[in-house]
Enzyme design. Structure first.
Site, PDB file in Angstrom:
ATOM      1  N   ARG A  24       5.823  11.508   5.633  1.00  0.00           N
ATOM      2  CA  ARG A  24       5.098  11.131   6.857  1.00  0.00           C
ATOM      3  C   ARG A  24       5.889  10.121   7.682  1.00  0.00           C
ATOM      4  O   ARG A  24       5.515   9.817   8.813  1.00  0.00           O
ATOM      5  CB  ARG A  24       3.740  10.554   6.500  1.00  0.00           C
ATOM      6  N   GLU A  25       6.977   9.600   7.119  1.00  0.00           N
ATOM      7  CA  GLU A  25       7.756   8.576   7.806  1.00  0.00           C
ATOM      8  C   GLU A  25       8.780   9.257   8.721  1.00  0.00           C
ATOM      9  O   GLU A  25       9.987   9.181   8.537  1.00  0.00           O
ATOM     10  CB  GLU A  25       8.377   7.632   6.763  1.00  0.00           C
ATOM     11  N   TYR A  28       5.184  -6.062  -2.538  1.00  0.00           N
ATOM     12  CA  TYR A  28       4.669  -5.928  -3.899  1.00  0.00           C
ATOM     13  C   TYR A  28       5.625  -5.114  -4.785  1.00  0.00           C
ATOM     14  O   TYR A  28       6.326  -4.250  -4.278  1.00  0.00           O
ATOM     15  CB  TYR A  28       3.296  -5.236  -3.827  1.00  0.00           C
ATOM     16  N   GLU A  47      13.261  -0.523   5.695  1.00  0.00           N
ATOM     17  CA  GLU A  47      11.962  -0.133   6.271  1.00  0.00           C
ATOM     18  C   GLU A  47      12.007  -0.306   7.783  1.00  0.00           C
ATOM     19  O   GLU A  47      12.063  -1.432   8.283  1.00  0.00           O
ATOM     20  CB  GLU A  47      10.849  -1.019   5.711  1.00  0.00           C
ATOM     21  N   ARG A  68       2.337  11.935   2.006  1.00  0.00           N
ATOM     22  CA  ARG A  68       3.421  11.009   1.639  1.00  0.00           C
ATOM     23  C   ARG A  68       4.295  11.548   0.504  1.00  0.00           C
ATOM     24  O   ARG A  68       5.506  11.336   0.468  1.00  0.00           O
ATOM     25  CB  ARG A  68       2.773   9.700   1.189  1.00  0.00           C
ATOM     26  N   HIS A  82       9.608   9.879   1.787  1.00  0.00           N
ATOM     27  CA  HIS A  82       8.190   9.859   2.178  1.00  0.00           C
ATOM     28  C   HIS A  82       8.073  10.626   3.489  1.00  0.00           C
ATOM     29  O   HIS A  82       8.487  10.142   4.543  1.00  0.00           O
ATOM     30  CB  HIS A  82       7.702   8.417   2.374  1.00  0.00           C
ATOM     31  N   ASN A 125       9.287   7.934  -4.450  1.00  0.00           N
ATOM     32  CA  ASN A 125       9.827   6.583  -4.586  1.00  0.00           C
ATOM     33  C   ASN A 125       9.212   5.812  -5.756  1.00  0.00           C
ATOM     34  O   ASN A 125       9.264   4.588  -5.796  1.00  0.00           O
ATOM     35  CB  ASN A 125       9.653   5.804  -3.281  1.00  0.00           C
ATOM     36  N   ARG A 126       8.645   6.530  -6.700  1.00  0.00           N
ATOM     37  CA  ARG A 126       8.205   5.954  -7.987  1.00  0.00           C
ATOM     38  C   ARG A 126       8.673   6.846  -9.127  1.00  0.00           C
ATOM     39  O   ARG A 126       8.243   6.706 -10.251  1.00  0.00           O
ATOM     40  CB  ARG A 126       6.661   5.856  -8.059  1.00  0.00           C
ATOM     41  N   HIS A 139      13.074   4.108   4.982  1.00  0.00           N
ATOM     42  CA  HIS A 139      11.604   4.240   4.990  1.00  0.00           C
ATOM     43  C   HIS A 139      11.055   3.654   6.285  1.00  0.00           C
ATOM     44  O   HIS A 139      11.764   3.081   7.089  1.00  0.00           O
ATOM     45  CB  HIS A 139      11.007   3.443   3.819  1.00  0.00           C
ATOM     46  N   SER A 140       9.737   3.780   6.446  1.00  0.00           N
ATOM     47  CA  SER A 140       8.991   3.029   7.448  1.00  0.00           C
ATOM     48  C   SER A 140       7.638   2.723   6.812  1.00  0.00           C
ATOM     49  O   SER A 140       7.291   3.360   5.832  1.00  0.00           O
ATOM     50  CB  SER A 140       8.820   3.866   8.721  1.00  0.00           C
TER      51      SER A 140
END
Ligand code: 0X9
Ligand code: ZN
Length: 434
Positions: free
Chosen positions: A194-195, A371, A394, A246, A192, A263-264, A318-319
């Site tokens: 933007r992290e 989630y 994270e 992202r 991701h 990440n999906r 991640h963050s």
């Protein structure tokens, strides 16, 4: 102008607003905010998730359990409708974490640029490189070159493939000549884009492992594999275009919406909902096919090229949630056979992190701790690559700045990360049978 013309004009304006917002590319976040709600029941939680889907909300901290906060970005034109919707489900007490996202971006870009300009003139080596600021893709590439030049006895750089737009993706490996079998740990960052803190933390940690005698045991005990900057296309975009991008930058079925959530996109439990979305405009779009994304495919092939179960641990970085999450993540209430060992290692990491600056990292099975998310790196490394100690890590923070963590926090955050990974290394070493 007659009435029907005004209607046409109004609908054109709203289409234009729609295209320039949500999961579409955004040039300026003027008027955007980040809101925080705390659902108090499972019913409220489900309703919040539905609102999120309908409004294509970009969650910074996903709705998780009753009692834990969720944060999300709100476009200026969404404010009043969302306010009403949150009221309708009894979440009228939302807080505003960031009241002007663009102002935070502008401040940080300026502060970062000033420090970077000053430190660029200094001679650049692994030990003098400035770890207290964020670095754009070109400088991270440059840093990787310095590492392999200065530590050529143990370090190697290997190109595992290219991104959608053709940028090289590199793995850095650190191995000692040894006749004894040693544990192997794999760490990635920046799926991701933007992290930013993820790449910054990996490079800070590596510097410590290479230059600080206190951490030389990390290099001595284990072989390391790092992919410090995976989604390079997206990262470039966050520096020169949309700071909060992202996803990847691939163009798929939708001309209007670019990119897939890396990440999906992994080939494990792919496209299971509600953990991902088939809508190309969603921030959690799973892509047209499993591993459709060049970045994911190349990384998967690289990991598998070593054979099943070759690595003793895999951390996907991640963050920003301060969490350590292990399989399964795709669906609620599915427990893996390694639940206990995963829990034990996650606890050790969380304890080690707390000991540094007192930060609390929640840990647990991904699906129930936050989630469900399907086709994540961590479920894939566990299920397909057969790496038992698979975790999503994270980093900071829990919402104050979210994905816009100020550069002053890079080093303290990095110190925690280093200790967390040190604890994982110790755990893996103790349980290593060769
Ligand atoms: O949603 C994600 O991909 C991860 N969070 S992030 O804010 N960095 O995007 C979390 C993925 C792992 N976990 C679960 N959803 N349990
Ligand atoms: Zn992430």
């Amino acid at each position: 102008m007659n009435g029907s013309w005004i209607n046409v004009l109004l609908s054109c304006i709203s289409i234009a607003v729609g295209i320039a917002s949500g999961m579409r590319r955004v040039d300026s976040y003027a008027g955007y905010q980040v809101w925080r709600v705390v659902p108090s029941s499972n019913d409220q939680l489900k309703k919040l998730v539905n609102i999120g889907q309908e409004a294509e909300l970009d969650f910074w901290r996903q709705p998780s359990t009753a009692g834990s906060p969720a944060t999300f970005m709100v476009r200026p034109d969404q404010r009043s409708l969302l306010d009403t919707k949150l009221n309708d489900i009894g979440l009228e007490d939302y807080k505003i974490d960031l009241s002007d996202v663009q102002a935070v971006i502008a401040d940080q870009m300026e502060a970062n640029a000033n420090v970077r300009k000053a430190s660029r003139s200094a001679q650049r080596t692994v030990s003098t490189f400035d770890y207290s600021v964020y670095h754009p893709p070109s400088e991270v590439y440059e840093w990787m070159n310095m590492v392999v030049q200065e530590y050529n006895e143990t370090a190697t750089k290997h190109q595992i493939g290219v991104t959608y737009e053709g940028r090289p993706i590199y793995a850095l490996t650190f191995k000692r000549a040894s006749t004894q079998a040693r544990p192997k740990i794999f760490i990635d960052a920046l799926i991701h884009c933007r992290e930013w803190i993820t790449t910054a933390s990996v490079i800070f940690m590596l510097k410590e492992m290479l230059t600080n005698p206190k951490y030389s045991h990390m290099m001595e005990d284990v072989d390391w594999y790092f992919v410090p900057m995976l989604n390079v296309d997206g990262y470039q975009e966050t520096w020169t275009g949309d700071r909060l991008w992202r996803k990847t930058r691939s163009t798929g079925p939708s001309a209007e919406c670019v990119g897939t959530d890396g990440n999906r996109n992994w080939d494990a439990f792919w496209s299971i909902v509600p953990g991902s979305s088939s809508d190309p405009c969603s921030s959690i779009y799973h892509g047209p096919t499993p591993a459709s994304e060049s970045e994911v495919r190349n990384l998967a092939n690289y990991v598998l090229s070593f054979g099943d179960g070759y690595f003793d641990a895999y951390i996907s970085t991640h963050s920003a949630a301060q969490m350590i999450l292990y399989p399964y993540i795709y669906k609620e209430n599915v427990t893996s056979k390694d639940d206990q060992a995963l829990h034990e290692a996650a606890k050790l990491m969380s304890d080690a992190v707390r000991a540094v600056h007192g930060k609390e990292y929640v840990y647990g099975r991904g699906s129930t701790t936050i989630y469900p998310a399907s086709a994540t790196t961590t479920d894939w490394t566990y299920e397909v690559a057969k790496i038992v100690q698979s975790h999503t890590y994270e980093l900071r923070d829990t919402g104050e700045y979210g994905h816009l963590l100020p550069p002053e926090q890079i080093i303290p955050n990095g110190e925690e990360y280093l200790e967390g990974i040190r604890a994982l290394k110790d755990y893996v070493l103790q349980n290593f049978s060769g």
